[in-house]
Design an enzyme around this catalytic site. Structure first.
Site, mmCIF file in Angstrom:
data_model
loop_
_atom_site.group_PDB
_atom_site.id
_atom_site.type_symbol
_atom_site.label_atom_id
_atom_site.label_comp_id
_atom_site.label_asym_id
_atom_site.label_seq_id
_atom_site.Cartn_x
_atom_site.Cartn_y
_atom_site.Cartn_z
ATOM 1 N N THR A 113 35.237 -28.814 9.541
ATOM 2 C CA THR A 113 33.833 -29.038 9.431
ATOM 3 C C THR A 113 32.981 -27.712 9.020
ATOM 4 O O THR A 113 33.749 -26.587 9.015
ATOM 5 C CB THR A 113 33.107 -29.604 10.946
ATOM 6 O OG1 THR A 113 33.421 -28.314 11.683
ATOM 7 C CG2 THR A 113 34.152 -30.635 11.410
ATOM 8 N N SER A 115 31.173 -25.993 10.896
ATOM 9 C CA SER A 115 30.762 -25.205 12.012
ATOM 10 C C SER A 115 32.233 -24.410 12.620
ATOM 11 O O SER A 115 32.197 -23.705 13.447
ATOM 12 C CB SER A 115 29.982 -25.694 13.103
ATOM 13 O OG SER A 115 30.934 -26.948 13.391
ATOM 14 N N CYS A 116 33.366 -25.162 11.913
ATOM 15 C CA CYS A 116 34.754 -24.727 12.571
ATOM 16 C C CYS A 116 35.781 -24.590 11.445
ATOM 17 O O CYS A 116 35.927 -25.241 10.590
ATOM 18 C CB CYS A 116 35.059 -25.666 13.515
ATOM 19 S SG CYS A 116 36.681 -25.347 14.111
ATOM 20 N N GLY A 117 36.173 -23.126 11.436
ATOM 21 C CA GLY A 117 37.085 -22.799 10.501
ATOM 22 C C GLY A 117 38.661 -23.157 11.031
ATOM 23 O O GLY A 117 39.575 -23.263 9.983
ATOM 24 N N CYS A 119 39.438 -25.948 12.964
ATOM 25 C CA CYS A 119 39.603 -27.343 13.760
ATOM 26 C C CYS A 119 40.895 -27.889 13.203
ATOM 27 O O CYS A 119 41.345 -28.887 14.139
ATOM 28 C CB CYS A 119 38.359 -28.320 13.506
ATOM 29 S SG CYS A 119 36.761 -27.252 13.827
#
Length: 276
Positions: A113, A115-117, A119
């Site tokens: 996503t 916001s998350c590298g 995930c």
């Protein structure tokens, strides 16, 4: 959009309807495989701000340890997707001769996503990737006053942020504080990958003697991406995570957090920050 100001409402003024500019967020599918007929297989989907997509894909492959140099990529091109109208949300990467094709086990496929590298990683073991570029002996030193001036320089170059207020930035600087390249994206990790991908295409790896400044947190994945590109110093305007600080210490990197105004916290590699 409807702009509501409670103080204005209390004074008898009604909410206002007016246009607003939003940051663009769209999926990008990265397909990877060897040269030859047929389509490359999908490896990852990341939510990103369109622009510099080739750099994003190449940077992602390098920071995930799937390629190691410019020569590992034969071609990379932005391709048509399946949407109507077409959004060109696919990058097709052809690997160089002898480069192993990434595993595309569905249980370990990457989905990230904005916001998350990390995930999409299926296990802790899959998260940690070791850099081919040792930075522990990098002789870089940076004056503290030079570091203190960099957030303003980064902010001044964020053209899209001025219109939307919703984008992260990553900037590569010299030891003297001169900007080398800056990229923006809704995802912090994407902005870093765009910088790294640019460096791969420009044959500038490893990024010895440079520092990377990010507009948000210094999390584990951003520390790892900087290490994978051979960056000896990572600075962030916000907080580091504990795992990010641990990784910086392990790698021999310098990690600076809360870089705001004339103050900063140095969490690892303090010998590279000079105080008069």
């Amino acid at each position: 959009m409807l702009r509501i100001d409670l103080d204005a409402v209390a004074d008898g003024r009604a909410p206002l309807r007016r246009p607003d500019t939003l940051s663009v967020e769209e999926p990008l599918e990265i397909r990877v495989g060897p040269a030859g007929p047929g389509r490359r297989r999908p490896l990852a989907v990341t939510m990103r701000t369109p622009g510099d997509d080739i750099d994003l894909a190449i940077g992602f492959l390098l920071t995930e340890g799937l390629i190691r140099s410019t020569e590992d990529v034969l071609t990379a091109q932005l391709c048509a997707g399946a949407e109507t109208p077409n959004t060109y949300n696919v990058v097709d990467v052809v690997l160089g001769p002898g480069v192993p094709e990434p595993t595309t086990d569905p249980s370990r496929n990457f989905y990230t996503t904005s916001s998350c590298g990390v995930c999409g990683k299926a296990s802790i073991e899959a998260v940690r990737t070791r850099s081919p570029y040792p930075v522990v002996d990098d002789p870089l030193t940076v004056r503290a006053d030079v570091l203190a001036a960099l957030p303003d320089r980064l902010r001044a170059a964020q053209r899209a942020f001025d219109r939307t207020g919703g984008l992260h930035a990553a900037g590569l600087f010299t030891a003297e504080g001169e900007p080398v390249v800056l990229r923006e994206d809704v995802g912090r990790h994407n902005a870093v990958d765009k910088v790294v991908g640019w460096a791969v295409r420009e044959r500038r790896l490893p990024l010895a003697g440079h520092l990377l400044l990010v507009s948000g947190r210094a999390s584990f994945e951003l520390t790892q991406k900087a290490w994978m590109a051979g960056v000896p110093l990572l600075a962030a305007v916000s907080a580091p995570s504990s795992l990010g600080a641990d990784l910086a210490e392990e790698a021999g990197m310098t990690l600076v957090g809360f870089l705001r105004g004339r103050t900063m916290n140095v969490y690892a590699g303090g010998h590279r920050v000079l105080v008069d």
